[in-house]
Enzyme design. Structure first.
Site, PDB file in Angstrom:
ATOM      1  N   HIS A 177       0.859  -1.190   0.000  1.00  0.00           N
ATOM      2  CA  HIS A 177       0.000   0.000   0.000  1.00  0.00           C
ATOM      3  C   HIS A 177       0.893   1.237   0.000  1.00  0.00           C
ATOM      4  CE1 HIS A 177      -3.190   2.788   1.131  1.00  0.00           C
ATOM      5  NE2 HIS A 177      -4.018   1.839   0.781  1.00  0.00           N
ATOM      6  N   ASP A 192      -7.994  -5.200  -0.214  1.00  0.00           N
ATOM      7  CA  ASP A 192      -8.483  -6.062  -1.301  1.00  0.00           C
ATOM      8  C   ASP A 192      -8.131  -7.525  -1.123  1.00  0.00           C
ATOM      9  OD1 ASP A 192      -7.661  -3.226  -3.085  1.00  0.00           O
ATOM     10  OD2 ASP A 192      -9.696  -4.033  -2.996  1.00  0.00           O
TER      11      ASP A 192
HETATM   12  C1  SDX Z   1      -6.223   0.062  -2.959  1.00  0.00           C
HETATM   13  O1  SDX Z   1      -4.372   4.534  -2.051  1.00  0.00           O
HETATM   14  C2  SDX Z   1      -5.322   3.935  -1.443  1.00  0.00           C
HETATM   15  O2  SDX Z   1      -5.755   4.336  -0.377  1.00  0.00           O
HETATM   16  C3  SDX Z   1      -5.919   2.740  -2.173  1.00  0.00           C
HETATM   17  C4  SDX Z   1      -6.935   1.923  -1.414  1.00  0.00           C
HETATM   18  C5  SDX Z   1      -8.201   2.708  -1.154  1.00  0.00           C
HETATM   19  O3  SDX Z   1      -8.907   2.399  -0.182  1.00  0.00           O
HETATM   20  O4  SDX Z   1      -8.548   3.569  -2.034  1.00  0.00           O
HETATM   21  O5  SDX Z   1      -6.390   1.494  -0.165  1.00  0.00           O
HETATM   22  C6  SDX Z   1      -7.355   0.690  -2.223  1.00  0.00           C
HETATM   23  O6  SDX Z   1      -5.995   0.397  -4.102  1.00  0.00           O
HETATM   24  C7  SDX Z   1      -5.328  -0.912  -2.245  1.00  0.00           C
HETATM   25  C8  SDX Z   1      -4.122  -1.393  -3.120  1.00  0.00           C
HETATM   26  C9  SDX Z   1      -4.610  -2.500  -4.051  1.00  0.00           C
HETATM   27  N1  SDX Z   1      -3.558  -2.854  -5.017  1.00  0.00           N
HETATM   28  C10 SDX Z   1      -2.898  -4.031  -4.934  1.00  0.00           C
HETATM   29  O7  SDX Z   1      -3.058  -4.856  -4.040  1.00  0.00           O
HETATM   30  C11 SDX Z   1      -1.921  -4.273  -6.080  1.00  0.00           C
HETATM   31  C12 SDX Z   1      -0.600  -4.860  -5.545  1.00  0.00           C
HETATM   32  N2  SDX Z   1       0.085  -3.803  -4.782  1.00  0.00           N
HETATM   33  C13 SDX Z   1       1.057  -3.010  -5.477  1.00  0.00           C
HETATM   34  O8  SDX Z   1       0.972  -2.901  -6.845  1.00  0.00           O
HETATM   35  C14 SDX Z   1       1.535  -1.789  -4.694  1.00  0.00           C
HETATM   36  O9  SDX Z   1       1.808  -2.210  -3.416  1.00  0.00           O
HETATM   37  C15 SDX Z   1       0.640  -0.556  -4.662  1.00  0.00           C
HETATM   38  C16 SDX Z   1       0.235  -0.119  -6.014  1.00  0.00           C
HETATM   39  C17 SDX Z   1      -0.566  -0.814  -3.837  1.00  0.00           C
HETATM   40  C18 SDX Z   1       1.451   0.567  -3.986  1.00  0.00           C
HETATM   41  O10 SDX Z   1       2.489   0.857  -4.845  1.00  0.00           O
HETATM   42  P1  SDX Z   1       3.598   1.978  -4.480  1.00  0.00           P
HETATM   43  O11 SDX Z   1       3.314   2.641  -3.192  1.00  0.00           O
HETATM   44  O12 SDX Z   1       3.779   2.834  -5.691  1.00  0.00           O
HETATM   45  O13 SDX Z   1       4.859   1.104  -4.228  1.00  0.00           O
HETATM   46  P2  SDX Z   1       5.909   0.705  -5.364  1.00  0.00           P
HETATM   47  O14 SDX Z   1       5.163   0.167  -6.546  1.00  0.00           O
HETATM   48  O15 SDX Z   1       6.824   1.861  -5.554  1.00  0.00           O
HETATM   49  O16 SDX Z   1       6.670  -0.518  -4.667  1.00  0.00           O
HETATM   50  C19 SDX Z   1       7.686  -0.263  -3.689  1.00  0.00           C
HETATM   51  C20 SDX Z   1       8.499  -1.547  -3.639  1.00  0.00           C
HETATM   52  C21 SDX Z   1       8.957  -2.042  -5.021  1.00  0.00           C
HETATM   53  O17 SDX Z   1      10.130  -2.803  -4.853  1.00  0.00           O
HETATM   54  P3  SDX Z   1      11.575  -2.061  -5.134  1.00  0.00           P
HETATM   55  O18 SDX Z   1      11.567  -1.752  -6.642  1.00  0.00           O
HETATM   56  O19 SDX Z   1      11.596  -0.811  -4.274  1.00  0.00           O
HETATM   57  O20 SDX Z   1      12.581  -3.111  -4.731  1.00  0.00           O
HETATM   58  O21 SDX Z   1       7.686  -2.623  -3.102  1.00  0.00           O
HETATM   59  C22 SDX Z   1       7.512  -3.623  -4.110  1.00  0.00           C
HETATM   60  C23 SDX Z   1       7.855  -2.998  -5.439  1.00  0.00           C
HETATM   61  O22 SDX Z   1       8.326  -3.989  -6.354  1.00  0.00           O
HETATM   62  N3  SDX Z   1       6.111  -4.024  -4.067  1.00  0.00           N
HETATM   63  C24 SDX Z   1       5.685  -5.276  -4.238  1.00  0.00           C
HETATM   64  C25 SDX Z   1       4.286  -5.216  -4.078  1.00  0.00           C
HETATM   65  N4  SDX Z   1       3.914  -3.943  -3.838  1.00  0.00           N
HETATM   66  C26 SDX Z   1       5.047  -3.204  -3.840  1.00  0.00           C
HETATM   67  N5  SDX Z   1       6.345  -6.429  -4.507  1.00  0.00           N
HETATM   68  C27 SDX Z   1       5.577  -7.554  -4.611  1.00  0.00           C
HETATM   69  N6  SDX Z   1       4.226  -7.574  -4.452  1.00  0.00           N
HETATM   70  C28 SDX Z   1       3.545  -6.425  -4.194  1.00  0.00           C
HETATM   71  N7  SDX Z   1       2.226  -6.433  -4.050  1.00  0.00           N
END
Ligand code: SDX
Length: 432
Positions: free
Chosen positions: A306, A363
């Site tokens: 998140h 989710d």
């Molecule tokens: C919702 O914003 C809100 O409030 C949203 C929400 C709401 O109520 O409106 O809470 C609802 O959208 C919840 C999120 C649902 N999405 C997912 O579950 C999709 C999977 N999660 C990711 O794609 C990710 O965690 C996000 C999109 C939710 C957040 O992305 P960020 O904050 O932009 O983080 P990032 O993509 O920059 O990742 C940071 C690091 C990376 O690794 P490095 O390159 O730094 O080594 O964390 C890793 C990412 O690769 N990472 C993950 C991961 N999420 C982040 N690695 C594996 N699995 C994951 N799910």
């Protein structure tokens, strides 16, 4: 000037005011930065940027706190209803009995959808995704319910708000029934908001839908937990569209489109598809955890991570308990729940997930709950949208009433080709 931050550029010092929120959050106010320094700031994805001040929802991502108008999500999920929480978000206070009755009557009176809209629903391909149908039909509401000049702006906004809140669940049920080739079921005056939705979805002439109050209560909690979440992607999209003075239906339609994305609200559908993939692979969770950790693999553990929560999402805790309770009550033994529990247990012990502060989010368990109600997977994000509507509406209202209101227009740093001359067609080289 109160507390300030000092910025030194080319030896010149600039004082920037610091803004402090009611929960102690601080921001450097850069409203005058470009005027003073000629510079702008860079912040792709706005991870470090506050776009506005807001009095609606407070999230503390480090402590796992979520409050709507100051009331913690745990108390609202336990004691409130979705209609009451919608009233709280939109009006800022919990309603008294008179206000709640009046709001409920208005929602009932606006629960029907214009009969001429039915032709539009029927013309979508049966395979059309319900989120695409919902965003189109919400936008179409303006055509079927145009502004009435005799109304004051406040009357127009109030009726538009109640229309949207009430019709969105009717529209969702219409698109589901038509996709199944079933007879439409109309809203009933004697049912609560969630009970009406379940009845419109699952009642049929040959098998009346039996309202189960435990499921109605669980659906209330589900929608309460989805009702708002400060400046998430879809709310930010809605505020941006609203900042151009587009009407509320258009702004909400933009919010629905942003929510559709699998990184945002579409994650609840993506989680279930991922759990199914693990189940059908027969290879257990290890290969999927390995892929999630592999930076060369675009696969992510859906439902994990998140932008704001760097600890367990408080909503995920409630959702997980709700899954347990409802599946036990319905004597459903869902193998996907076992996979989800194993996935969570393994990830929370894995150094990669610990180092990246990756925890289950809202989710992760919601799809398993929705499946137990009989909601089809491609409608999971529609269920999220119905829940998020009060939050979107309250942010739209707050933004158009904001004394600091401005049209949203970010800057950029251009890094394309510098100035060059036009080359007439007959002088251009053919690519070899
Ligand atoms: C919702 O914003 C809100 O409030 C949203 C929400 C709401 O109520 O409106 O809470 C609802 O959208 C919840 C999120 C649902 N999405 C997912 O579950 C999709 C999977 N999660 C990711 O794609 C990710 O965690 C996000 C999109 C939710 C957040 O992305 P960020 O904050 O932009 O983080 P990032 O993509 O920059 O990742 C940071 C690091 C990376 O690794 P490095 O390159 O730094 O080594 O964390 C890793 C990412 O690769 N990472 C993950 C991961 N999420 C982040 N690695 C594996 N699995 C994951 N799910």
């Amino acid at each position: 000037m109160g507390e300030t931050a000092k910025l030194i550029i080319d030896g010149k010092s600039y004082e920037l005011p610091i803004v402090t929120g009611s929960e102690g959050e601080k921001a450097i106010d850069i409203t005058k930065l470009r005027q003073a320094t000629g510079m702008v700031t860079m912040d792709p994805g706005f991870a470090n940027t506050a776009s506005c001040k807001s009095q609606i929802t407070f999230v503390d991502g480090e402590k796992g706190i979520l409050q709507y108008r100051g009331i913690q999500i745990e108390q609202l999920a336990e004691q409130s209803t979705f209609v009451e929480t919608a009233y709280l978000l939109i009006n800022g206070e919990l309603p008294n009995q008179t206000e709640l009755n009046r709001f409920s009557v208005l929602l009932n009176d606006h629960s029907l959808v214009h009969e001429d809209m039915r032709a539009f629903f029927e013309k979508f391909p049966r395979s059309a995704h319900p989120m695409g149908i919902l965003s189109s039909m919400v936008n179409a509401l303006r055509a079927f319910y145009p502004e009435i000049p005799e109304r004051t702006e406040e009357e127009e906004v109030n009726i538009t708000v109640t229309r949207l809140l009430s019709k969105v669940r009717t529209m969702a049920a219409i698109s589901y029934k038509i996709s199944r080739g079933h007879k439409l079921v109309y809203p009933r005056h004697d049912l609560s908001y969630p009970a009406n939705f379940l009845n419109m979805m699952f009642d049929t002439p040959v098998r009346p839908y039996l309202i189960d109050e435990d499921l109605v209560s669980a659906l209330n909690k589900f929608w309460i937990m989805h009702a708002d979440h400060e400046q998430n992607c879809s709310t930010a999209a809605l505020r941006l569209v609203g900042s151009a003075k587009a009407n509320l239906y258009a702004a909400i339609s933009a919010g629905i489109c942003a929510l559709w994305g699998p990184l945002h609200g579409g994650a609840n559908q993506a989680v279930l598809e991922m759990l199914n993939q693990i189940y059908e692979s027969g290879r257990g969770i290890a290969p999927f955890i390995a892929r999630a950790k592999d930076r060369n693999d675009s696969f992510r553990l859906m439902g994990f991570g998140h932008r704001v929560y760097k600890t367990y999402d408080p909503r995920a805790k409630i959702m997980k308990e709700m899954c347990d309770r409802i599946l036990n009550k319905m004597s459903i033994n869902d193998p996907l729940l076992d996979i989800a529990l194993n996935l969570e247990e393994a990830a929370l012990k894995d150094q990669y997930f610990i180092d990246h502060n990756l925890y289950p989010n809202l989710d992760f368990y919601s799809g398993i709950f929705l499946r137990s109600l009989g909601i089809p997977t491609n409608m999971f994000t529609v269920m999220f949208a119905i829940g998020r509507l009060p939050g979107w509406i309250s942010h739209w209202q707050e933004s158009i009433e904001d004394p600091d209101w401005k049209i949203h227009r970010p800057r950029q740093i251009y890094n394309g080709l510098t100035k060059r001359d036009y080359i007439p067609l007959d002088k251009r080289r053919e690519s070899n």
